[in-house]
Design a protein around this motif. Structure first.
Motif, PDB file in Angstrom:
ATOM      1  N   ALA A  78       1.049   4.066  -2.798  1.00 26.72           N
ATOM      2  CA  ALA A  78       0.712   5.443  -2.420  1.00 26.72           C
ATOM      3  C   ALA A  78       1.847   6.405  -2.760  1.00 26.72           C
ATOM      4  CB  ALA A  78       0.382   5.522  -0.931  1.00 26.72           C
TER       5      ALA A  78
ATOM      6  N   GLU B  76      -9.570  -5.109  -1.459  1.00 26.36           N
ATOM      7  CA  GLU B  76      -9.689  -3.684  -1.158  1.00 26.36           C
ATOM      8  C   GLU B  76      -9.821  -2.846  -2.427  1.00 26.36           C
ATOM      9  OE1 GLU B  76      -6.390  -2.469   1.286  1.00 26.36           O
ATOM     10  OE2 GLU B  76      -6.909  -3.887   2.869  1.00 26.36           O
TER      11      GLU B  76
ATOM     12  N   ILE C 155      -7.441  -2.458  -4.744  1.00 26.34           N
ATOM     13  CA  ILE C 155      -6.169  -1.846  -5.117  1.00 26.34           C
ATOM     14  C   ILE C 155      -5.483  -2.636  -6.230  1.00 26.34           C
ATOM     15  CG2 ILE C 155      -3.859  -1.250  -4.266  1.00 26.34           C
ATOM     16  CD1 ILE C 155      -5.174  -0.793  -1.513  1.00 26.34           C
TER      17      ILE C 155
ATOM     18  N   LEU D  61      -5.282  -7.002  -0.799  1.00 28.29           N
ATOM     19  CA  LEU D  61      -5.271  -5.768  -1.588  1.00 28.29           C
ATOM     20  C   LEU D  61      -6.220  -5.863  -2.785  1.00 28.29           C
ATOM     21  CD1 LEU D  61      -1.481  -4.870  -1.442  1.00 28.29           C
ATOM     22  CD2 LEU D  61      -3.347  -4.010  -0.029  1.00 28.29           C
TER      23      LEU D  61
ATOM     24  N   PRO E 275      -4.501   3.299  -2.457  1.00 29.93           N
ATOM     25  CA  PRO E 275      -4.876   2.835  -1.122  1.00 29.93           C
ATOM     26  C   PRO E 275      -6.036   3.577  -0.488  1.00 29.93           C
ATOM     27  CG  PRO E 275      -2.510   2.879  -1.334  1.00 29.93           C
ATOM     28  CD  PRO E 275      -3.067   3.519  -2.581  1.00 29.93           C
TER      29      PRO E 275
ATOM     30  N   GLY F 229      -9.083   1.995  -1.541  1.00 31.99           N
ATOM     31  CA  GLY F 229      -9.147   0.687  -0.904  1.00 31.99           C
ATOM     32  C   GLY F 229      -9.649   0.775   0.521  1.00 31.99           C
ATOM     33  N   GLN F 230      -9.245   1.810   1.231  1.00 25.45           N
ATOM     34  CA  GLN F 230      -9.716   1.998   2.600  1.00 25.45           C
ATOM     35  C   GLN F 230     -11.207   2.289   2.631  1.00 25.45           C
ATOM     36  OE1 GLN F 230      -8.218   0.570   4.713  1.00 25.45           O
ATOM     37  NE2 GLN F 230      -7.206   1.991   6.052  1.00 25.45           N
TER      38      GLN F 230
ATOM     39  N   ARG G  87       0.840  -1.205   0.000  1.00 26.17           N
ATOM     40  CA  ARG G  87       0.000   0.000   0.000  1.00 26.17           C
ATOM     41  C   ARG G  87       0.872   1.251   0.000  1.00 26.17           C
ATOM     42  NH1 ARG G  87      -2.515  -2.438   4.326  1.00 26.17           N
ATOM     43  NH2 ARG G  87      -4.376  -3.576   3.740  1.00 26.17           N
ATOM     44  N   ARG G  88       1.893   1.240   0.856  1.00 32.92           N
ATOM     45  CA  ARG G  88       2.800   2.384   0.940  1.00 32.92           C
ATOM     46  C   ARG G  88       3.510   2.621  -0.386  1.00 32.92           C
ATOM     47  NH1 ARG G  88       7.509   2.849   0.285  1.00 32.92           N
ATOM     48  NH2 ARG G  88       7.953   0.649   0.523  1.00 32.92           N
TER      49      ARG G  88
END
Length: 115
Positions: free
Chosen positions: A27, A64, A66, A61, A81, A84-85, A23-24
């Motif tokens: 992002a 989510e 992503i 993921l 992300p 996804g959240q 995710r990081r």
């Protein structure tokens, strides 16, 4: 190759650490929508974890919104992300509503009127 790492002394499950690192990376633009990720076995080798650990993170993921899995084409980034959240929170809200006797159509109406 993405710069992802896990800490085996971290109390978080390894698959959650892998998902968090991916995710990081997404992002921060290391992998952009439309780009393919390296195969799970390559990510597992770099991270020093089992391929199944990476696959579990990738499925998370995907759920989510992503990532997208395509047979014969690998795994591609399709979202960011933050989206996804939102999807994750929406799923949790639907689950919460159902456990409290609220149908999905009723929940949609509640959301429409919450604005």
């Amino acid at each position: 190759m993405l710069t992802v790492k896990v800490r085996k002394d971290d109390p978080a499950d390894l698959f959650e650490q892998v998902a968090m690192e991916l995710r990081r990376a997404i992002a921060e633009g290391e992998a952009k929508p439309g780009e393919r990720l390296p195969p799970a076995k390559d990510l597992a080798a770099v991270l020093g974890v089992n391929t199944n650990t990476v696959l579990r993170a990738l499925r998370l993921l995907r759920d989510e919104g992503i990532l997208e899995f395509r047979r014969g084409r690998g795994i591609s980034v399709v979202g960011i992300p933050e989206r996804g959240q939102v999807i994750k929170q929406a799923r949790e809200l639907v689950h919460y509503a159902r456990t409290h006797g609220v149908r999905v159509d009723e929940l949609i109406e509640i959301i429409r009127n919450a604005d």
